[in-house]
Design a protein around this motif. Sequence first.
Motif, mmCIF file in Angstrom:
data_model
loop_
_atom_site.group_PDB
_atom_site.id
_atom_site.type_symbol
_atom_site.label_atom_id
_atom_site.label_comp_id
_atom_site.label_asym_id
_atom_site.label_seq_id
_atom_site.Cartn_x
_atom_site.Cartn_y
_atom_site.Cartn_z
ATOM 1 N N THR A 216 -8.633 54.257 -81.043
ATOM 2 C CA THR A 216 -8.922 53.061 -81.835
ATOM 3 C C THR A 216 -8.309 53.155 -83.219
ATOM 4 O O THR A 216 -8.593 52.337 -84.079
ATOM 5 C CB THR A 216 -10.450 52.867 -81.958
ATOM 6 N N GLY B 22 -15.925 52.095 -69.144
ATOM 7 C CA GLY B 22 -15.118 50.930 -69.456
ATOM 8 C C GLY B 22 -14.199 50.501 -68.325
ATOM 9 O O GLY B 22 -13.208 49.811 -68.556
ATOM 10 N N GLN C 212 -23.081 47.026 -72.833
ATOM 11 C CA GLN C 212 -23.070 47.187 -74.290
ATOM 12 C C GLN C 212 -24.020 48.313 -74.724
ATOM 13 O O GLN C 212 -24.018 48.696 -75.880
ATOM 14 C CB GLN C 212 -23.488 45.886 -74.969
ATOM 15 N N LYS D 126 -24.199 54.885 -72.465
ATOM 16 C CA LYS D 126 -23.680 55.112 -71.119
ATOM 17 C C LYS D 126 -24.788 55.335 -70.098
ATOM 18 O O LYS D 126 -24.733 54.822 -68.981
ATOM 19 C CB LYS D 126 -22.712 56.301 -71.134
ATOM 20 N N GLN E 287 -14.278 48.687 -77.050
ATOM 21 C CA GLN E 287 -15.200 49.703 -77.553
ATOM 22 C C GLN E 287 -15.665 49.389 -78.966
ATOM 23 O O GLN E 287 -16.856 49.523 -79.284
ATOM 24 C CB GLN E 287 -14.518 51.072 -77.515
ATOM 25 N N ARG E 288 -14.733 48.988 -79.821
ATOM 26 C CA ARG E 288 -15.104 48.684 -81.209
ATOM 27 C C ARG E 288 -15.995 47.458 -81.300
ATOM 28 O O ARG E 288 -16.693 47.260 -82.296
ATOM 29 C CB ARG E 288 -13.844 48.493 -82.047
ATOM 30 N N ASN F 8 -18.352 46.890 -79.070
ATOM 31 C CA ASN F 8 -19.541 47.240 -78.284
ATOM 32 C C ASN F 8 -19.542 46.606 -76.897
ATOM 33 O O ASN F 8 -20.575 46.147 -76.416
ATOM 34 C CB ASN F 8 -20.832 46.850 -79.028
ATOM 35 N N SER G 2 -17.974 47.152 -72.775
ATOM 36 C CA SER G 2 -17.298 48.043 -71.839
ATOM 37 C C SER G 2 -16.401 47.278 -70.881
ATOM 38 O O SER G 2 -15.758 47.877 -70.027
ATOM 39 C CB SER G 2 -18.318 48.854 -71.029
#
Length: 841
Positions: free
Chosen positions: A392, A485, A564, A567, A787-788, A790, A792
């Motif tokens: 990222t 993801g 979100q 995991k 990911q940034r 929130n 997947s």
Amino acid sequence: MNMNRILDLGLCCGLAVIGVAAAPASARHVNVRLAPSVSAVAPGQPFDVAVVFTVDEHWHVYWVNAGDAGQAPKIEWRLPDGFSAGALQFPVPKKHVDRAKLVTNIMEGEPVLLTTITPPAQLAAGSSIKLAADLKWLVCAESCIQESQSVELVLPVAADASGVKPANDDLFKSARRFMPVPGPRGKLVTLDAYLAKGKIAPDAKFEVHLDVDIKKGFHIQSDHPTVKGLIATEVFVWPAGEVYWDPLHFPEPKIKDVPAVGKVAQFDGKITVVLPAEADTDVPGEFRVIGGIFVYQGCDDRTGTCLPREAVEWSVTIPVGVAAEDIPRTPIGAGDDPKASGGTADEKVPSNGTNAPPASPDGFSDRPPNPAPPPKSDAPRADVPTGDRASTDFLGPDFQPAFWEKSAVEQWLEKLGLPGLLLGCFLYGLVLNATPCVLPVLSIKVLGFVRQAHESRRRTFALSLAYGLGVLPLFVVLGFLAAGGKNILQFPVAVIALGAIVTAMALSLLGVFQLNVPTVAANLDAAFQKEGLVTSFGKGLLTPVLGLACVGPFMAGAFAIASQQEKHVALLGFLFAGIGMASPYVLLGANPNWLRFVPRPGNWMVTFERIMGFLLLVMAVYLLNPLVGQIGSAGLQWTFVFFIMIGVGCWILGKINFSMEAVTRWKYRAGAMFVVMLSGAIIYGWIYPLGDAAAFAQSGKSAGPVHGNWDNDIPWQTWVHEDVTAAVAAGRTVFVDFTADYCTNCKANKKLAINVPAVRKKMQDLGIEVYQGDFSNGDARIFAMLQRCNRSGVPLDLVFRPGDPNRPLVLPPLLSESTVLDALSAAGPSRPTPALAKSSP
């Protein structure tokens, strides 16, 4: 269930998977293809060709200057008479330090090299030409392998330039973004290279200094940043013939204590990078071009905003045998005038506009020439990839999304907490039983429950519990994928295998061959009285596989809320969805008397099965839709051919009858297996290798970056983060939609909430730029963005306010027209401005 009939089901439903798996894997870890920038060749009109490397994960090839070890790729062109190829342009590499502390310059993923092909002035219109090349490279992971490949490209010949259209625009746009920009000036730095000590002479040591003048009010990161996520300043050096480089030296950085960040090592003002070297025993020629790439990340001292990383070329032409003190210094930007380097105008100094010496026979110069200039923009651009492909870093530490108000459903589930989330997933799994893919299996099991109603309740419950447990493993796999993801429909092999299983089931229900399903009431007793725990568990495994064909495309949006979470919560959510799907079977097995209302078996079951068979064929066609984006239309066509051969295999199984001897029946089964495996090996191993499928799909994409119009569609531009950043920094309001071919919720959002007249008019009135990113193949940069934000998985929709590229509004996963309109109104109209500073949220 009769074991031979179970084998028939396994053969016909599983042969497709075996056929795909049987396709011989390529021994190479790298595959190469050529892609042209034009649709046809015009006489005397130069055009670009991309040499696209596709490198296996965890493996790498080497840059034009490999470093302490390794070997750069070599290419030998085989061109028609009169054609010539320019030197290859390399993208910016990544530094790699192995266990032996050797520092090498590597390329990973899908590096693209560019070259210019110049045709002769005379060509026969209507004919075709073939460009061919032989390539060799060293590919390394824990070990290194020498590989080679011959590639070719056939293009038609047009009468003149009017018959030539652009091709592969997205590929070339992306490739040029990874090339360095011409020096000596970048966005925030000005570079000046010169011989500082010694001279370039046989066995002589010397030093080249690179002065870096950093723009006032900004600083750049040091060569060893002290804060994770900041991008190191690096210098890459092009090969320079008989010159060997020692480790370069950066000055000591300044340490600044930044609140909430910590101690930051940085450079500002003016610094000098020292590059020590030694010449070989023989240094032929009169000049040496010393140059390379300077890579840095700049930050604003006032606001603290860190800009995307930039790579800038630098170079200096040095006369051989002349001492440093005898070479006059010239101002930065004076160019490569021979007199500026201590020579005379009559001396033979390279003058191709890039300071690059002529190309060597393998197609490489000692350094690649300057690439085409990047797209025009006053805003900073990230022309260099950073770190791992899924990193990222390209977003920068200041990228902090703001989240739109949650939907009523999300708010309700949030109030309920984790139990509410798991309840929602349980109910969703329960609804999956009503899909046309699951109904045939459900009907079979329900009839089993009817027959079992007269047996021991303990035995009936044990069988139903085994069946329910069989439902769960696939959901556990989906949970692990979602936590990482991924979506199972991102993988072409999975899509083909699922489609093949559904097709085989459909052919069975249509009567092409017989599975031991209770279409005839007389077989019910034998079928179910022999059923055991293992058989029930196996049937449970089949149920969600078939169900996935119907619900797989819908899962991305339905589980967006669960994805979100952390995991382990996402995994738990999928597990509860599996429990929800399995619950009816367990409950009905515990209470079979609840099914007294089910009609008695009869001819209606045959009609029901035929209807379900046709529905399954429809779902199989729909399931294959993502393949268009993953392996191209040609790949989809060959997949249909493969499915026809699966039909042939099922037809062969349908010839089996139990009046035959056992040996004869097994011959038919072996014949069916041979047909499916051979067709899978030929299609996916030879005609259209799945390992090369993504490359084939990309080569067919020649459309420009803008498609659609405001009249009946949205004129989407292909998403590139740097383009969005540039547009927002220039004062544009931007809407970004991340989607995937397999994502039905994405399509529903566009159909019902985005691509509707009111929203299109709002976008036009506000002057909004629209971008779309395709996550069908699991693009690493899009995954980093997810990911940034929130998320997947897709759908993901962002709205950027003018001048604020680091604070996008993240919209809910399930959109309404009013939500999109409100978000656009909140962002406001485009306000073109040269300001690059970060606006307040």
